[in-house]
Design a protein around this motif. Structure first.
Motif, PDB file in Angstrom:
ATOM      1  N   UNK A  76      19.708  -0.031 -11.163  1.00  0.00           N
ATOM      2  CA  UNK A  76      19.309   0.621 -12.406  1.00  0.00           C
ATOM      3  C   UNK A  76      17.810   0.899 -12.447  1.00  0.00           C
ATOM      4  N   UNK A  77      17.115   0.559 -11.358  1.00  0.00           N
ATOM      5  CA  UNK A  77      15.671   0.761 -11.290  1.00  0.00           C
ATOM      6  C   UNK A  77      15.313   2.232 -11.242  1.00  0.00           C
ATOM      7  N   UNK A  78      14.173   2.559 -11.778  1.00  0.00           N
ATOM      8  CA  UNK A  78      13.762   3.957 -11.876  1.00  0.00           C
ATOM      9  C   UNK A  78      12.514   4.268 -11.061  1.00  0.00           C
ATOM     10  N   UNK A  79      12.202   3.453 -10.068  1.00  0.00           N
ATOM     11  CA  UNK A  79      11.003   3.691  -9.253  1.00  0.00           C
ATOM     12  C   UNK A  79      11.033   5.106  -8.691  1.00  0.00           C
ATOM     13  N   UNK A  80       9.975   5.860  -8.955  1.00  0.00           N
ATOM     14  CA  UNK A  80       9.906   7.245  -8.487  1.00  0.00           C
ATOM     15  C   UNK A  80       9.013   7.386  -7.262  1.00  0.00           C
ATOM     16  N   UNK A  81       8.347   6.275  -6.873  1.00  0.00           N
ATOM     17  CA  UNK A  81       7.439   6.311  -5.735  1.00  0.00           C
ATOM     18  C   UNK A  81       7.312   4.915  -5.143  1.00  0.00           C
ATOM     19  N   UNK A  82       6.854   4.884  -3.879  1.00  0.00           N
ATOM     20  CA  UNK A  82       6.658   3.618  -3.187  1.00  0.00           C
ATOM     21  C   UNK A  82       5.314   3.673  -2.474  1.00  0.00           C
ATOM     22  N   UNK A  83       4.504   2.657  -2.667  1.00  0.00           N
ATOM     23  CA  UNK A  83       3.164   2.592  -2.110  1.00  0.00           C
ATOM     24  C   UNK A  83       3.206   2.157  -0.644  1.00  0.00           C
ATOM     25  N   UNK A  84       2.471   2.906   0.208  1.00  0.00           N
ATOM     26  CA  UNK A  84       2.464   2.643   1.651  1.00  0.00           C
ATOM     27  C   UNK A  84       1.019   2.644   2.150  1.00  0.00           C
ATOM     28  N   UNK A  85       0.683   1.662   2.974  1.00  0.00           N
ATOM     29  CA  UNK A  85      -0.657   1.549   3.560  1.00  0.00           C
ATOM     30  C   UNK A  85      -0.853   2.648   4.607  1.00  0.00           C
ATOM     31  N   UNK A  86      -1.961   3.405   4.506  1.00  0.00           N
ATOM     32  CA  UNK A  86      -2.205   4.526   5.405  1.00  0.00           C
ATOM     33  C   UNK A  86      -2.235   4.129   6.874  1.00  0.00           C
ATOM     34  N   UNK A  87      -2.919   3.041   7.212  1.00  0.00           N
ATOM     35  CA  UNK A  87      -3.008   2.630   8.611  1.00  0.00           C
ATOM     36  C   UNK A  87      -1.626   2.352   9.188  1.00  0.00           C
ATOM     37  N   UNK A  88      -0.764   1.775   8.380  1.00  0.00           N
ATOM     38  CA  UNK A  88       0.604   1.483   8.807  1.00  0.00           C
ATOM     39  C   UNK A  88       1.364   2.762   9.147  1.00  0.00           C
ATOM     40  N   UNK A  89       1.152   3.809   8.374  1.00  0.00           N
ATOM     41  CA  UNK A  89       1.906   5.052   8.574  1.00  0.00           C
ATOM     42  C   UNK A  89       1.616   5.700   9.912  1.00  0.00           C
TER      43      UNK A  89
END
Length: 175
Positions: A76-89
């Motif tokens: 039922x969660x409404x998270x519209x975005x997820x935070x990601x570390x740039x170096x990891x990407x």
């Protein structure tokens, strides 16, 4: 049976516990699916002791390695975005797996996946909006911008995926 308010309060207060349960369910599901497909093909599992590199888990299958940041959201969660570390990407094999689960029994409903091929970094996210800290505030009282993190919109994630589809996204159909 507790009501939804009780579950939501417990999810907030025991988030580390919930995350650990979900990571174990993720790994068990993938290992079971791989076993079903080929019991001779091992899934190598490595846990990250320190979460400063951006990933929670490293999985290997054959000659392919995946650095996985695990996110979670209840059905039922409404998270519209997820935070990601740039170096990891930028790390080859980096990806984000969102575990979508039932708040009443922590069972996995489905997964969302953001990443590229196992030997490639995930798609570039540098152009996405910088993440804002959910906790830390500056002297002015405003939430701090996390310059080294980007918010990846949920719509950019593949899914909903079942365990087999997630295994294919992680390691290709050869797994």
């Amino acid at each position: 049976m507790p009501d939804s308010t009780t579950y939501r309060k417990a999810l907030a207060e025991r988030s580390s516990y919930v995350e650990n349960v979900l990571i174990h369910r993720l790994v068990a599901g993938l290992a079971g699916e791989l076993w079903r497909r080929d019991p001779a093909l091992p899934l190598n599992i490595f846990n990250s002791e320190v979460d400063d590199a951006g990933f929670d888990l490293v999985l290997g299958c054959g000659d392919r390695m995946r650095y996985i940041q695990v996110k979670q959201v209840h059905q039922k969660g409404t998270a519209s975005k997820f935070s990601v570390r740039l170096e990891f990407t930028r790390l080859p094999g980096s990806c984000v797996v969102v575990v979508v689960y039932s708040e009443t029994d922590l069972s996995v409903d489905h997964y969302l996946f953001f990443g590229g091929a196992a030997d490639q970094p995930m798609p570039d996210v540098a152009g996405e909006k910088a993440s804002v800290s959910p906790i830390k505030r500056g002297e002015d009282g405003k939430k701090k911008v996390r310059q080294h993190y980007r918010d990846v919109p949920r719509r950019k994630f593949a899914g909903p995926l079942d365990t087999g589809e997630l295994l294919d996204a992680l390691f290709g159909t050869a797994a």
